[in-house]
Write an enzyme that holds these catalytic residues in place. Structure first.
Site, PDB file in Angstrom:
ATOM      1  CB  SER A  55       1.748  -2.074  -6.145  1.00  0.00           C
ATOM      2  OG  SER A  55       1.443  -2.920  -5.067  1.00  0.00           O
ATOM      3  CB  SER A  63      11.182  11.730  -1.200  1.00  0.00           C
ATOM      4  OG  SER A  63      12.438  12.218  -0.724  1.00  0.00           O
TER       5      SER A  63
END
Lengths: 125, 125
Positions: A55, A63
């Site tokens: 991950s 962003s």
């Protein structure tokens, strides 16, 4: 209505064998994609799970990029969240396609985020 | 088909005045929401922009929470990405509603990610 942000979700299926195993390699691929798309990288964090799985996130001034990779399925779930018009999103998607060696890329959604009733710049009066 | 992940995008409009200014407060709110939803926190990273704006991520064992907050619009764009069935997503959404003081919460999407033609457990033969 004006959208503050835009978010793409991208499914990278059939990635190259081994391409999703090493968190450092994946982080390098994401930093390259961010750079090529003209994003400004603030910070990144990538984590490997046992026995496998990665991950990661790249926070950019505009962003974020996130990824969750399942090496056992040669699949990576990627999000690209941007605000403003400066990011070349197509270039980011294509850069990751190449880096991950994905043979089957699906942009599963492309949506506006944060609808407000006026633009970010105030009208002069 | 079996979905490896599930992703909700949530729009927190009309947040409490001031609730989106302090990255430490927002990080605390997200760690609380992660905890209350039974997520396992791996790491978190929150960043304040000038003059205002906060971006943050909590990487959890079950994927991630992200936020991009526009204090000038009392709006925060939140993603909750999970895998497995252990996360109480409603509880996370409600915890953030309370912490951010949002008067207008919209779950703008709730989608499967990573469709594969079989489940994660191999059949015994």
């Amino acid at each position: 209505l004006f959208a503050l942000g835009r978010q793409l979700t991208i499914e990278y299926y059939d990635c190259a064998p081994g391409a999703l195993l090493d968190p450092v390699e994946i982080e390098t691929a994401f930093l390259k994609a961010a750079d090529e798309s003209h994003a400004t990288v603030i910070t990144s964090s990538f984590h490997k799970f046992e026995p496998q799985g990665v991950s990661g996130v790249v926070i950019i001034a505009e962003s974020h990029f996130t990824v969750h990779a399942w090496p056992e399925h040669n699949y990576a779930a990627v999000d690209i969240f941007t605000c403003g018009d400066s990011i070349d999103i197509k270039r980011a998607v294509d850069s990751l396609t190449l880096s991950l060696g994905s043979a089957h890329v699906v942009v599963s959604s492309d949506r506006n985020r944060g609808l407000i009733p006026y633009g970010p710049r105030k009208k002069t009066v």
